[in-house]
Design a protein around this motif. Structure first.
Motif, short mmCIF file in Angstrom:
data_model
loop_
_atom_site.label_atom_id
_atom_site.label_comp_id
_atom_site.label_asym_id
_atom_site.label_seq_id
_atom_site.Cartn_x
_atom_site.Cartn_y
_atom_site.Cartn_z
N VAL A 101 45.71 13.03 20.29
CA VAL A 101 45.47 14.32 19.06
C VAL A 101 44.85 13.61 18.16
O VAL A 101 44.80 12.53 17.76
N VAL A 147 45.71 7.54 25.84
CA VAL A 147 45.47 8.76 24.80
C VAL A 147 44.97 7.52 23.62
O VAL A 147 45.24 6.47 23.33
N VAL A 173 46.57 18.89 19.97
CA VAL A 173 46.94 17.90 21.59
C VAL A 173 46.02 18.31 22.56
O VAL A 173 45.73 19.91 22.86
N ALA A 223 51.76 11.72 20.98
CA ALA A 223 50.76 10.84 21.39
C ALA A 223 51.13 10.36 22.61
O ALA A 223 50.51 10.64 23.83
N ILE A 229 44.12 8.67 19.68
CA ILE A 229 45.19 9.63 18.17
C ILE A 229 43.78 9.23 17.16
O ILE A 229 43.18 7.98 16.44
#
Length: 317
Positions: free
Chosen positions: A280, A247, A315, A177, A249
């Motif tokens: 991710v 990002v 991803v 990530a 996760i």
């Protein structure tokens, strides 16, 4: 031809089993833009080997040449009269089959290189370690750094779930990530007991945790504090998150503590699209159709297995 390296260059070796191959290769691609089955790679990217559960060692290249003799001719400028050193020949290299360098020859090269350097040779407790390795038809010499399994210290936590990601997988997911943490803001909006948070925070990644379940938020905070880390974990549904991140996760909730229906999983992904440029995703079932419907583009993926239990890591941007 010998070259005293001016452009940054690093050589990394890897250790993983067959079940970890797919995950390790995805992490390699995230760090270096490529992967390899020979378990050694050269890159201009500088990554501390202890970040990865799969990187075994790193060589910061100082000199490279066509032959080992060209390396030997150049090493007299390295070392210091004020410190001891040792030279190690990397056992993991791309010289296999008939070209394999056997142990006696490796030891001979180590000693020969060491004799030419400044300072005192110390096999047991050197101040500094250098390494030599053949790769891609050339020879490389440089400063050696061995990986420390920091993730292993995080295996035993005060709060645990049997279905939580292993620390190795969690650490690798955090690297996938956020391969380069500087300036990157990350979120784990379904953080559970904080397995990913602990690994990410221990690597200096700027990440916050959110979860709809107050009990697992308490467990996450306890686990983070147990390892003397500082993290921001709050009770929150993903639809209530207003800040945006580089990002996210997302280990989709599926266990008996925090279960999400297919509709609820779709809502999680829909809001992930709103709050993060990249995600991710860790899932036990294919979410390709839902991701495409929301507008995500899958750019890479892998499968990781634990006994008979498999997860897909996807991803998306």
């Amino acid at each position: 031809m010998t070259n005293i390296s001016r452009e940054p260059a690093f050589i990394y070796t890897f250790a993983y089993n067959d079940a970890e191959r797919s995950l390790c290769h995805l992490e390699m691609r995230s760090f270096f833009g490529t992967d390899t089955d020979v378990k050694i790679i050269k890159s201009s990217e500088k990554v501390h080997p202890s970040r990865s559960p799969f990187i075994k060692e790193r060589v910061e290249v100082l000199v490279d040449g066509d032959t080992v003799e060209e390396i030997i001719a150049q090493v007299s400028v390295f070392g210091s009269e004020e410190e001891t050193y040792r030279v190690t020949f990397l056992k993991i290299n791309d010289r296999q089959g008939e070209d394999k360098i056997e142990n006696n020859e490796r030891l001979h090269i180590e000693r020969t290189v060491g004799k030419e350097m400044l300072g005192e040779f110390d096999l047991r407790n050197p101040d500094r370690i250098y390494a030599i390795v053949p790769y891609g038809g050339r020879w490389y010499f440089g400063l050696y750094t061995k990986s420390e399994p920091i993730w292993f210290k995080h295996v035993k936590k005060p709060r645990e779930y049997s279905t939580a990601l292993s620390t190795r997988v969690a650490r690798s997911v955090a690297n996938i990530a956020v391969p380069r943490p500087e300036g990157v803001r990350a979120i784990d909006p379904c953080c559970g007991i904080g397995t990913v948070l602990v690994e990410a925070l221990s690597m200096g990644i700027d990440i916050v945790g959110r979860d709809i379940n107050p009990l697992v938020c308490d467990g996450s905070r306890e686990n983070i504090a147990y390892f003397s880390l500082i993290g921001d974990v709050k009770k929150s549904a993903i639809e209530d998150i207003t800040e945006t991140y580089d990002v996210a996760i997302i280990d989709l909730p599926y266990n008996l503590y925090t279960h999400a229906s297919q509709e609820e999983q779709f809502i999680i992904l829909k809001h992930a699209r709103r709050i993060a440029k990249k995600i991710v995703l860790v899932t036990i079932e294919s979410m390709d159709e839902q991701l495409e419907q929301i507008g995500f583009q899958i750019i890479d993926r892998c499968i990781t297995t634990k006994q008979s239990f498999s997860r897909e890591i996807v991803v998306c941007e």
